[in-house]
Scaffold this motif. Structure first.
Motif, mmCIF file in Angstrom:
data_model
loop_
_atom_site.group_PDB
_atom_site.id
_atom_site.type_symbol
_atom_site.label_atom_id
_atom_site.label_comp_id
_atom_site.label_asym_id
_atom_site.label_seq_id
_atom_site.Cartn_x
_atom_site.Cartn_y
_atom_site.Cartn_z
ATOM 1 N N GLY A 183 0.789 -1.220 0.000
ATOM 2 C CA GLY A 183 0.000 0.000 0.000
ATOM 3 C C GLY A 183 0.819 1.267 0.000
ATOM 4 N N GLY A 184 2.110 1.172 -0.334
ATOM 5 C CA GLY A 184 2.982 2.347 -0.345
ATOM 6 C C GLY A 184 3.170 2.893 -1.750
ATOM 7 N N PRO A 185 4.231 3.687 -1.943
ATOM 8 C CA PRO A 185 4.521 4.245 -3.269
ATOM 9 C C PRO A 185 4.726 3.129 -4.299
ATOM 10 N N ARG A 186 4.279 3.377 -5.513
ATOM 11 C CA ARG A 186 4.394 2.372 -6.569
ATOM 12 C C ARG A 186 5.468 2.795 -7.561
ATOM 13 N N THR A 187 6.690 2.342 -7.310
ATOM 14 C CA THR A 187 7.854 2.743 -8.085
ATOM 15 C C THR A 187 7.707 2.414 -9.561
ATOM 16 N N PHE A 188 7.105 1.248 -9.857
ATOM 17 C CA PHE A 188 7.069 0.771 -11.234
ATOM 18 C C PHE A 188 5.745 1.068 -11.928
ATOM 19 N N ALA A 189 4.857 1.830 -11.289
ATOM 20 C CA ALA A 189 3.537 2.065 -11.858
ATOM 21 C C ALA A 189 3.607 2.736 -13.228
ATOM 22 N N GLU A 190 4.598 3.614 -13.424
ATOM 23 C CA GLU A 190 4.679 4.370 -14.667
ATOM 24 C C GLU A 190 5.045 3.506 -15.862
ATOM 25 N N ILE A 191 5.668 2.356 -15.622
ATOM 26 C CA ILE A 191 6.073 1.519 -16.758
ATOM 27 C C ILE A 191 5.026 0.466 -17.098
ATOM 28 N N MET A 192 3.951 0.373 -16.315
ATOM 29 C CA MET A 192 2.893 -0.591 -16.594
ATOM 30 C C MET A 192 1.934 -0.016 -17.622
ATOM 31 N N PRO A 193 1.383 -0.849 -18.500
ATOM 32 C CA PRO A 193 0.324 -0.369 -19.386
ATOM 33 C C PRO A 193 -0.797 0.263 -18.572
ATOM 34 N N ALA A 194 -1.329 1.366 -19.055
ATOM 35 C CA ALA A 194 -2.323 2.131 -18.286
ATOM 36 C C ALA A 194 -3.525 1.282 -17.891
ATOM 37 N N ILE A 195 -3.907 0.352 -18.745
ATOM 38 C CA ILE A 195 -5.108 -0.441 -18.472
ATOM 39 C C ILE A 195 -4.942 -1.323 -17.236
ATOM 40 N N MET A 196 -3.695 -1.570 -16.810
ATOM 41 C CA MET A 196 -3.443 -2.451 -15.663
ATOM 42 C C MET A 196 -3.390 -1.717 -14.328
ATOM 43 N N ALA A 197 -3.473 -0.408 -14.326
ATOM 44 C CA ALA A 197 -3.153 0.393 -13.144
ATOM 45 C C ALA A 197 -3.925 -0.007 -11.889
ATOM 46 N N LYS A 198 -5.168 -0.423 -12.014
ATOM 47 C CA LYS A 198 -6.009 -0.693 -10.842
ATOM 48 C C LYS A 198 -6.079 -2.169 -10.459
ATOM 49 N N GLN A 199 -5.253 -2.997 -11.082
ATOM 50 C CA GLN A 199 -5.330 -4.430 -10.805
ATOM 51 C C GLN A 199 -4.698 -4.775 -9.456
ATOM 52 N N PRO A 200 -5.153 -5.855 -8.826
ATOM 53 C CA PRO A 200 -4.622 -6.245 -7.512
ATOM 54 C C PRO A 200 -3.224 -6.856 -7.629
ATOM 55 N N ALA A 201 -2.588 -7.043 -6.494
ATOM 56 C CA ALA A 201 -1.219 -7.565 -6.461
ATOM 57 C C ALA A 201 -1.113 -8.925 -7.129
ATOM 58 N N GLU A 202 -2.112 -9.798 -6.934
ATOM 59 C CA GLU A 202 -2.041 -11.137 -7.502
ATOM 60 C C GLU A 202 -2.002 -11.101 -9.018
ATOM 61 N N PHE A 203 -2.661 -10.118 -9.620
ATOM 62 C CA PHE A 203 -2.605 -9.974 -11.074
ATOM 63 C C PHE A 203 -1.166 -9.736 -11.526
ATOM 64 N N PHE A 204 -0.452 -8.848 -10.841
ATOM 65 C CA PHE A 204 0.916 -8.531 -11.235
ATOM 66 C C PHE A 204 1.850 -9.704 -10.971
ATOM 67 N N ARG A 205 1.572 -10.490 -9.939
ATOM 68 C CA ARG A 205 2.365 -11.705 -9.719
ATOM 69 C C ARG A 205 2.163 -12.692 -10.869
ATOM 70 N N ARG A 206 0.930 -12.823 -11.317
ATOM 71 C CA ARG A 206 0.668 -13.736 -12.426
ATOM 72 C C ARG A 206 1.316 -13.235 -13.719
ATOM 73 N N MET A 207 1.301 -11.928 -13.927
ATOM 74 C CA MET A 207 1.977 -11.381 -15.103
ATOM 75 C C MET A 207 3.482 -11.592 -15.005
ATOM 76 N N ALA A 208 4.037 -11.437 -13.796
ATOM 77 C CA ALA A 208 5.472 -11.692 -13.623
ATOM 78 C C ALA A 208 5.798 -13.131 -13.991
ATOM 79 N N ARG A 209 4.935 -14.059 -13.595
ATOM 80 C CA ARG A 209 5.157 -15.469 -13.938
ATOM 81 C C ARG A 209 5.057 -15.691 -15.440
ATOM 82 N N VAL A 210 4.216 -14.928 -16.115
ATOM 83 C CA VAL A 210 4.120 -15.028 -17.576
ATOM 84 C C VAL A 210 5.454 -14.648 -18.212
ATOM 85 N N PHE A 211 6.056 -13.553 -17.731
ATOM 86 C CA PHE A 211 7.378 -13.174 -18.253
ATOM 87 C C PHE A 211 8.385 -14.290 -18.000
ATOM 88 N N ASP A 212 8.330 -14.899 -16.825
ATOM 89 C CA ASP A 212 9.237 -16.008 -16.517
ATOM 90 C C ASP A 212 8.985 -17.197 -17.447
#
Length: 318
Positions: A183-212
Motif C-alpha cells: 500500500g505504499g509508493p508504486r515505483t514501477f507504476a509508470e512503466i505498466m500499461p495504463a489499463i493495468m493500473a487498478k489491478q490487484p497484487a495477484e494480477f501482477f504476480r501472475r503477469m510476472a510469472r508469464v514473463f518467466d
C-alpha cells in the motif's frame, strides 16, 4: 575411476590460458571430488557442454537435444566419453535437497545456442553445396531453390537479449506486486500499461510469472509462441524492452558475450510476424482507454485453445 558409489552434483567449465575443460563435482557432503572430464576447443564450447550436462542432470526440457547440440563438432573421443557418463535426469532427494547444479548462479546457454545462426542449417547448403558466406552469393538460394535454407528470426543473440528483457520485466512486476500489497509508493507504476493500473497484487504476480514462462521458453531453446492474451501482452513488452536495451552496447555485450554474432541479430520487428498468431492485444497496450476495474483483466489468462496451457501447479519464482 568408478562412479558407482558417487553421484554427480554439478558440471562446471574451467578455463586457463591454454585449455578449456569440463569439470565434474561428485560425491556426497564429506566426500566431494573435483574431476576433469574433457578438454574442448574454446570457452563457449566448454560453457555450453557444462550447461548441457547440468540440464541432463536436472532433467530440464529438451535436455537430450541440448546435449546433442553441445557435442556437435567436438572430437569424437570427447563425445563418446561424455555419452557414456552415468547421468540420470532426476532429482536425488536422499539428503533432502536438490543437487548443486540447481543452485549455480547464471543462466545456462545450452538452450539459447539451439537457436539457428545461419540460413543453412548445417552451414553448407544441401541443394547446391556452393554457398559462400551463408547463402549471400548463392543464386539457387536467392531464387528459393533450396527448401533447407531459412532465414533465422531468433538467433542466439536475439534470443538472449529477449530473455534478458523478460527477466528484467518479471522482476519489475514481482516488485510492483509487493508495492501494491504494502500500500505504499508504486515505483514501477509508470512503466505498466495504463489499463493495468487498478489491478490487484495477484494480477501482477501472475503477469510476472508469464514473463518467466516466456523467458524459460527461450532459455530452453523453444520459440515463445503465446498461449493466451497475457502472453501476447508480455511478449510484446519484452520485445519493446529488448529494443530499449540496444541503446546500451555495454549492457548488451554483458548478455551476449561468447554467443555467435550474425547479420540477423536484434531484428526484433520480425518477431511480430514470426511469433504472434494475431495482434489482438495491441488495443490493450497502446489505446487511450482508461484503467480496467480490479478483476476485469482475468480474461487475459484464458488459453486460446483447449489443452494448450501452462502447468497450473508450476508455482512462482518468488
Amino acid at each position: 575411476m568408478s562412479f558407482d558409489d558417487d553421484r554427480y552434483e554439478a558440471f562446471l567449465p574451467h578455463h586457463t590460458a591454454s585449455k578449456h575443460r569440463i569439470m565434474a563435482i561428485t560425491g556426497f557432503p564429506g566426500h566431494p571430488q573435483l574431476l576433469a572430464l574433457a578438454t574442448v576447443p574454446d570457452a563457449t564450447a566448454a560453457r555450453r557442454l557444462a550447461d548441457a550436462l547440468n540440464s541432463r542432470l536436472l532433467g530440464r526440457r529438451n535436455h537430450v537435444e541440448r546435449l546433442d547440440g553441445a557435442l556437435t563438432g567436438l572430437p569424437e573421443s570427447v563425445a563418446a566419453a561424455v555419452r557414456q557418463l552415468p547421468i540420470e535426469p532426476a532429482q536425488d532427494t536422499r539428503l533432502g535437497r536438490s543437487r548443486l547444479a540447481d543452485h549455480l548462479p547464471g543462466d545456462p546457454v545450452d538452450g539459447i545456442l539451439m537457436f539457428p545462426s545461419t540460413v543453412c542449417p548445417s552451414g553448407e547448403c544441401t541443394a547446391c553445396g556452393n554457398c559462400v558466406d551463408d547463402c549471400q552469393d548463392c543464386e539457387i538460394c536467392e531464387e528459393g531453390g533450396c527448401v533447407d535454407c531459412v532465414r533465422p528470426d531468433l538467433t542466439p543473440r536475439t534470443a538472449e537479449v529477449l530473455a534478458a528483457a523478460g527477466s528484467i520485466l518479471a522482476d519489475q512486476y514481482f516488485d510492483h506486486a509487493e508495492e501494491v500489497n504494502a500500500g505504499g509508493p508504486r515505483t514501477f507504476a509508470e512503466i505498466m500499461p495504463a489499463i493495468m493500473a487498478k489491478q490487484p497484487a495477484e494480477f501482477f504476480r501472475r503477469m510476472a510469472r508469464v514473463f518467466d514462462d516466456l523467458t524459460n521458453d527461450l532459455q530452453d531453446g523453444v520459440e515463445p509462441h503465446p498461449l493466451d492474451m497475457a502472453e501476447q501482452v508480455a511478449l510484446d513488452l519484452m520485445i519493446r524492452e529488448a529494443e530499449g536495451l540496444l541503446d546500451d552496447p555495454d549492457v548488451i555485450e554483458s548478455f551476449v558475450q561468447g554467443l555467435p554474432e550474425t547479420r540477423y541479430d536484434n531484428e526484433f520487428d520480425n518477431l511480430y510476424d514470426a511469433l504472434f498468431e494475431d495482434t489482438d492485444h495491441i488495443g490493450l497496450l497502446y489505446s487511450d482507454q482508461s484503467s480496467a476495474a480490479p478483476g476485469e483483466l482475468e480474461f487475459l489468462f484464458e488459453p486460446f485453445y483447449d489443452g494448450e496451457e501452462r502447468d497450473p501447479n508450476r508455482g512462482f519464482r518468488r
